[in-house]
Design a protein around this motif. Structure first.
Motif, mmCIF file in Angstrom:
data_model
loop_
_atom_site.group_PDB
_atom_site.id
_atom_site.type_symbol
_atom_site.label_atom_id
_atom_site.label_comp_id
_atom_site.label_asym_id
_atom_site.label_seq_id
_atom_site.Cartn_x
_atom_site.Cartn_y
_atom_site.Cartn_z
ATOM 1 N N TRP A 76 -4.569 -0.295 2.163
ATOM 2 C CA TRP A 76 -5.444 -0.909 1.170
ATOM 3 C C TRP A 76 -6.691 -1.509 1.835
ATOM 4 O O TRP A 76 -7.682 -1.724 1.162
ATOM 5 N N SER B 10 0.811 -1.219 0.000
ATOM 6 C CA SER B 10 0.000 0.000 0.000
ATOM 7 C C SER B 10 0.845 1.270 0.000
ATOM 8 O O SER B 10 0.466 2.271 -0.608
ATOM 9 N N ASP C 77 -0.187 -3.885 3.969
ATOM 10 C CA ASP C 77 -1.521 -3.417 3.622
ATOM 11 C C ASP C 77 -1.925 -2.202 4.451
ATOM 12 O O ASP C 77 -2.982 -1.600 4.226
#
Length: 343
Positions: free
Chosen positions: A247, A173, A227
């Motif tokens: 994300w 991310s 993430d």
């Protein structure tokens, strides 16, 4: 007329770069495409009447003046350096490369060849960003103190391509989405020098089985990138920047935020507003500038083509993109070591 080659004809090439170049036939012609999937390259060439299709990107360099690199991050540096050494201008998708060492190789090759090297941080070309930049240069904010950046998505891990492959992408991310907002913040701040970075990266959520995900299906067992990331950056002038990107956060809704609190005023980019205390009261100025990524992609293409033709200065300079990558690399190193990283 600039002869353009597209290296990698996946989603970003077909969705942003090729359509943008096709809107300026008086300046640029897409002459060649290359992809490891030659059948996909042939389909794109046939659809847009592109003359040449190559399996080897080095062969493509013989028939173009400039290339747009749309490959996984792992290949950015080698392709860009080869192109620049062949006397070909380069627009490379973000991030610049996987490491600062790779970025430096690209920058050195550009300086030695005298050819243009641009990085596709297209958020700079949006209307809010352009207006905010003018306001900052006009001292509407004054000396910046604290900058806050959020690039947050709720359960939207990209379930396509190689986004969750650390070997090919270098990260998740942060290197994919957070980099855009970090670049935008540094640009609005006029490129302050980062001196210390503290960061933490997470991927526990995306490694949990049976995920609910809005953007397709991914393998939780092989997921090996971040993430969710948080970071704190201190600059040489003692100003600071908070960064959070994700994300797949468990939050109410997707959030994109960039605000700067300065000595003379403040700004918020989404929506674009300015805050000041003057005339004996608190003032808020609102604007009608909208964040249209399609328009930004077209403006980015015009800037790159015009710069190659000697008619414009690059908006995204490689030295600036290298600094973005330097901070990203420091965030990852800080998370690995558990301590702040001095730059």
């Amino acid at each position: 007329m600039l002869k353009m080659g597209i290296i990698g004809v996946g989603g970003i090439a077909q969705g942003r770069h090729i359509p943008a170049y096709l809107q300026m036939p008086e300046k640029v012609k897409i002459t060649a495409v290359q992809d490891v999937n030659k059948e996909r390259a042939k389909e794109v060439a046939e659809k847009h009447n592109i003359d040449h299709v190559f399996e080897d990107y080095k062969a493509l360099l013989d028939v173009v003046d400039a290339v747009t690199i749309c490959t996984p991050n792992k290949f950015h540096a080698d392709i860009a350096v080869a192109a620049l050494e062949a006397g070909v201008h380069v627009l490379c998708e973000k991030p610049m490369a996987m490491t600062t060492e790779e970025c430096q190789r690209m920058l050195d090759a550009s300086r030695k060849s005298g050819k243009k090297l641009a990085i596709a941080y297209h958020y700079r070309f949006t209307d809010p960003a352009q207006v905010a930049k003018k306001a900052v240069l006009n001292q509407e904010v004054g000396d910046p103190l604290v900058t806050r950046v959020e690039a947050m998505r709720r359960r939207k891990v990209p379930g396509w391509g190689v986004f969750t492959n650390k070997e090919l992408q270098g990260g998740g991310s942060l290197i994919d989405y957070g980099c855009h907002m970090l670049d935008l913040a540094l640009w609005l701040l006029n490129g302050p020098k980062a001196v210390e970075v503290s960061g933490r990266t997470y991927n526990r959520l995306s490694k949990t089985p049976n995920q609910i995900n809005d953007w397709g299906v991914f393998d939780t067992e092989t997921f090996d990138v971040d993430d969710h990331v948080s970071a704190y950056v201190t600059f040489e002038d003692s100003s600071s920047l908070f960064l959070e990107c994700s994300w797949s956060a468990n939050i109410k809704e997707d959030t994109r935020h960039l605000s700067i609190s300065g000595v003379d005023g403040g700004l918020n980019l989404y929506p674009l507003e300015f805050y000041q205390a003057k005339h004996g009261t608190f003032m808020k100025t609102t604007t009608k500038a909208d964040h249209h990524e399609g328009d930004a992609g077209i403006a980015q293409a015009h800037n790159f083509v015009d710069s190659c033709l000697g008619a414009a200065e690059l908006v995204v300079k490689p030295e600036e993109a290298l600094e973005v990558s330097r901070i990203i690399e420091a965030i990852y190193k800080s998370s690995e070591s558990g301590t702040a990283v001095r730059l």
